[in-house]
Design a protein around this motif. Structure first.
Motif, PDB file in Angstrom:
ATOM      1  N   GLN A  38       0.844  -1.186   0.000  1.00 38.13           N
ATOM      2  CA  GLN A  38       0.000   0.000   0.000  1.00 38.13           C
ATOM      3  C   GLN A  38       0.877   1.233   0.000  1.00 38.13           C
ATOM      4  OE1 GLN A  38      -2.965   0.137   3.118  1.00 38.13           O
ATOM      5  NE2 GLN A  38      -4.187   1.613   1.975  1.00 38.13           N
ATOM      6  N   ALA A  39       0.767   1.987  -1.060  1.00 42.94           N
ATOM      7  CA  ALA A  39       1.493   3.250  -1.170  1.00 42.94           C
ATOM      8  C   ALA A  39       0.620   4.369  -0.610  1.00 42.94           C
ATOM      9  CB  ALA A  39       1.846   3.518  -2.622  1.00 42.94           C
ATOM     10  N   GLY A  41      -1.852   7.141  -0.121  1.00 42.41           N
ATOM     11  CA  GLY A  41      -2.959   7.622  -0.926  1.00 42.41           C
ATOM     12  C   GLY A  41      -3.527   6.606  -1.891  1.00 42.41           C
ATOM     13  N   LYS A  42      -3.038   5.378  -1.833  1.00 39.26           N
ATOM     14  CA  LYS A  42      -3.516   4.350  -2.755  1.00 39.26           C
ATOM     15  C   LYS A  42      -4.091   3.168  -1.978  1.00 39.26           C
ATOM     16  CE  LYS A  42      -0.409   5.403  -6.588  1.00 39.26           C
ATOM     17  NZ  LYS A  42       0.546   4.843  -7.572  1.00 39.26           N
ATOM     18  N   GLN A  43      -4.858   2.366  -2.692  1.00 35.73           N
ATOM     19  CA  GLN A  43      -5.429   1.172  -2.073  1.00 35.73           C
ATOM     20  C   GLN A  43      -4.376   0.071  -1.982  1.00 35.73           C
ATOM     21  OE1 GLN A  43      -8.970   0.163  -4.358  1.00 35.73           O
ATOM     22  NE2 GLN A  43     -10.256   1.285  -2.906  1.00 35.73           N
ATOM     23  N   ARG A  44      -4.593  -0.819  -1.038  1.00 39.86           N
ATOM     24  CA  ARG A  44      -3.713  -1.972  -0.918  1.00 39.86           C
ATOM     25  C   ARG A  44      -3.887  -2.854  -2.155  1.00 39.86           C
ATOM     26  NH1 ARG A  44      -3.394  -5.056   4.806  1.00 39.86           N
ATOM     27  NH2 ARG A  44      -3.158  -2.840   5.349  1.00 39.86           N
ATOM     28  N   GLU A  45      -2.773  -3.334  -2.695  1.00 38.75           N
ATOM     29  CA  GLU A  45      -2.836  -4.144  -3.897  1.00 38.75           C
ATOM     30  C   GLU A  45      -2.014  -5.420  -3.734  1.00 38.75           C
ATOM     31  OE1 GLU A  45      -1.068  -2.217  -7.281  1.00 38.75           O
ATOM     32  OE2 GLU A  45       0.862  -1.925  -6.301  1.00 38.75           O
ATOM     33  N   GLU A  87       8.458   3.633  -7.840  1.00 30.43           N
ATOM     34  CA  GLU A  87       7.036   3.313  -7.712  1.00 30.43           C
ATOM     35  C   GLU A  87       6.771   2.036  -6.911  1.00 30.43           C
ATOM     36  OE1 GLU A  87       8.695   3.982 -10.541  1.00 30.43           O
ATOM     37  OE2 GLU A  87       7.998   2.702 -12.211  1.00 30.43           O
ATOM     38  N   ALA A  90       6.369   1.518  -0.841  1.00 31.59           N
ATOM     39  CA  ALA A  90       5.089   1.239  -0.195  1.00 31.59           C
ATOM     40  C   ALA A  90       5.352   0.507   1.116  1.00 31.59           C
ATOM     41  CB  ALA A  90       4.208   0.367  -1.095  1.00 31.59           C
TER      42      ALA A  90
END
Length: 119
Positions: A38-39, A41-45, A87, A90
């Motif tokens: 999870q970065a 501001g982003k959702q966990r992927e 990128e 995270a």
């Protein structure tokens, strides 16, 4: 049952890191284990997953750079990360799909470990 993750850190672009996660406790069966991230501001992927048969699956963004493996005797899973990119920065979480006392659940999580890729 607990999951303990380790191995994060700061690395330069193009560098490598290896994450580890071990399951502790008793009377559990590992159906699959994986890594999520999870970065800010982003959702966990999902990053990568390996099942009890050894089959693996990767996010497209990490395929060819990351490799997931397991050690059944140690109830552990590893994530070898190569050619890291900014990128990839995270918090990385270990996840397990376990059967504990006859009850199956995929909601077993380790504590997050920070991976920062920066020059």
């Amino acid at each position: 049952v607990q999951l303990q993750a380790s191995g994060g850190g700061l690395v330069q672009p193009g560098g490598s890191l290896r994450l580890s996660c071990a399951v502790s406790g008793s009377m559990f069966v590992i159906n699959a284990m994986g890594w999520y991230r999870q970065a800010p501001g982003k959702q966990r992927e999902l990053v990568a997953v390996i099942n009890s048969g050894g089959s693996t699956n990767y996010a497209y963004s990490v395929e060819g750079r990351f490799a997931i493996s397991r050690d059944s005797a140690k109830a552990a899973v590893y994530l070898q990360m190569k050619n890291l990119k900014p990128e990839d920065t995270a918090v990385y979480y270990c996840n397990a799909d376990l059967t504990v006392g006859g009850v199956r659940s995929y909601k077993y999580w380790g504590q997050g470990t920070q991976v920062t890729v920066s020059s």
